[in-house]
Each structure stands twice: as structure tokens, then as C-alpha cells.
Design an enzyme around this catalytic site. Structure first.
Site, PDB file in Angstrom:
ATOM      1  CE  LYS A 124    -101.426-117.102 -65.178  1.00  0.00           C
ATOM      2  NZ  LYS A 124    -101.300-117.656 -63.819  1.00  0.00           N
ATOM      3  CG  ASP A 142    -103.353-122.655 -65.252  1.00  0.00           C
ATOM      4  OD1 ASP A 142    -103.082-124.018 -65.968  1.00  0.00           O
ATOM      5  OD2 ASP A 142    -104.430-122.692 -64.637  1.00  0.00           O
TER       6      ASP A 142
END
Length: 215
Positions: A124, A142
Site C-alpha cells: 500500500k 487502505d
């Protein structure tokens, strides 16, 4: 169980999200690639608002890998103590600073795989940094992206990586990085975790989410 969305339905959802959030960017404050990297590492399980408070006092003094990397573990922890997981984040940030200086001439790597060699940088974080700094097509999943994409029926993967792969198939590559921000801002403003503002949502008719809040 709701029927899977058709390609046409997904296109309608994406078009409405783009129209609503087309000019949005990251909420994290930064002035350089290094500052963005640190801010994104800090943002894990911590709000962007809190991260911006921390970096506002941190970056004016410690805005390079050399300066920040000169701190001890204890000093770094003290700098970010009001951020969740500050022990691990301090260790990772210092490790990243040292690696940037020693291996990358203090330059943030441009590709995702190399970014992930830095301590504290997972998929991420690497996606966010590469897409924002170097315009590398990427979808960073997220908590907001995961929640919104699942409620909208755009993805059903059990984890962020599976969700990322599904979204990559559903969204044109040239819009991956922008769509990342559309999902985030929709999650923050409308599709909230505990009490989504469904009656204010531009996707009310398209959304298959059964537990809609229409108060």
C-alpha cells in the site's frame, strides 16, 4: 447474495465517482518525495489529520534522510509519540533513512518493487508513493478503499491484495491512481464505516449495499 455488477454498472459507478471527486489528492501534507514517504509510513492506523500535526513540527527540522536518520531510536520515538505504533514506525523510518542514504543516494526509488525493500514500506505505501510522486499507475487499498469498493460491489476479495487485483481489472489503468483518491474521499465524506450517509450519496441507486442508512 447480490448479483455481480455488470461492466456497464461498474462504468456508471466510476463515472459518478470521477465527476464528484475528480480533483481530489492526498490529504497528507508534504513538500518532497521523502516527506511523503515518511507521512505515508506514519499514516498506518493513524488519521491523516494526526499525521499532519506530527509532520508539521517534524519536517521543518528533519526533512532529509540524513537529518532524520541521525536521530536515535529514542529520539525518533519522542518525535512521533502521539502516533499509533510509534515504536515500530520509528524503527522503520530510521531504517528507511539509512537505506536511502546508503543504497539510493537519498533518492526515493521510482518503482514499487524497489520501494518495498525499504523498512516499513509494504504494498500500500509503495503504491501511494509511486503513484503520487512518479505517476506510476497503482491502486493503494487502505481501509477506505477496501470498505467502499466492497459496499459498491466493485470488489469482494477478502484482503487488500485481492481487492487491489479486482479493482485493477474493473478500472482502466490510466485511472488507477486517480480512482484511489475517489474511493478514499468517498469513504471519508459519505461512505463512512459506522454510519454511512447514504441519503447524500450520488451512488444511492447503483449501490447494492443492503444495510443502507437513509435517515
Amino acid at each position: 447474495m447480490a448479483r455481480p455488477l455488470t461492466k456497464a454498472q461498474k462504468q456508471v459507478i466510476l463515472a459518478k465517482l470521477e465527476e464528484t471527486y475528480k480533483d481530489t489528492k492526498t490529504a497528507l501534507n508534504y513538500n518532497s518525495p521523502f516527506e511523503l514517504l515518511v507521512a505515508v509510513i506514519l499514516s498506518a492506523q493513524c488519521t491523516d489529520e494526526r499525521v499532519n500535526v506530527i509532520t508539521a513540527r517534524l519536517f521543518p527540522r528533519l526533512n532529509t534522510p540524513e537529518k532524520m536518520g541521525a536521530l536515535t531510536q529514542e529520539q525518533m520515538e519522542e518525535e512521533i509519540r502521539d502516533c499509533g505504533l510509534y515504536h515500530a514506525k520509528a524503527k522503520n523510518i530510521l531504517g528507511a533513512c539509512h537505506m536511502l542514504v546508503e543504497r539510493f543516494n537519498s533518492t526515493i526509488p521510482s518503482d514499487i518493487k524497489t520501494l518495498m525493500e525499504l523498512p516499513g514500506v509494504g504494498q500500500k505505501t509503495a503504491n501511494v508513493v509511486a503513484s503520487i510522486i512518479y505517476n506510476v499507475p497503482a491502486i493503494a487499498v487502505d481501509t477506505h478503499v477496501f470498505r467502499v469498493s466492497h459496499r459498491l460491489g466493485m470488489a469482494k476479495g477478502a484482503d487488500p491484495l485481492a481487492t487491489e487485483k479486482e479493482l485493477q481489472k474493473a478500472i482502466p489503468m490510466e485511472k488507477w491512481s486517480d480512482a484511489h483518491h475517489w474511493f478514499i474521499w468517498h469513504g471519508r465524506k459519505i461512505c463512512k464505516a459506522r454510519k454511512p450517509l447514504c441519503s447524500q450519496c450520488v451512488l444511492l441507486e447503483e449501490c447494492p449495499f443492503k444495510e443502507k442508512n437513509l435517515e
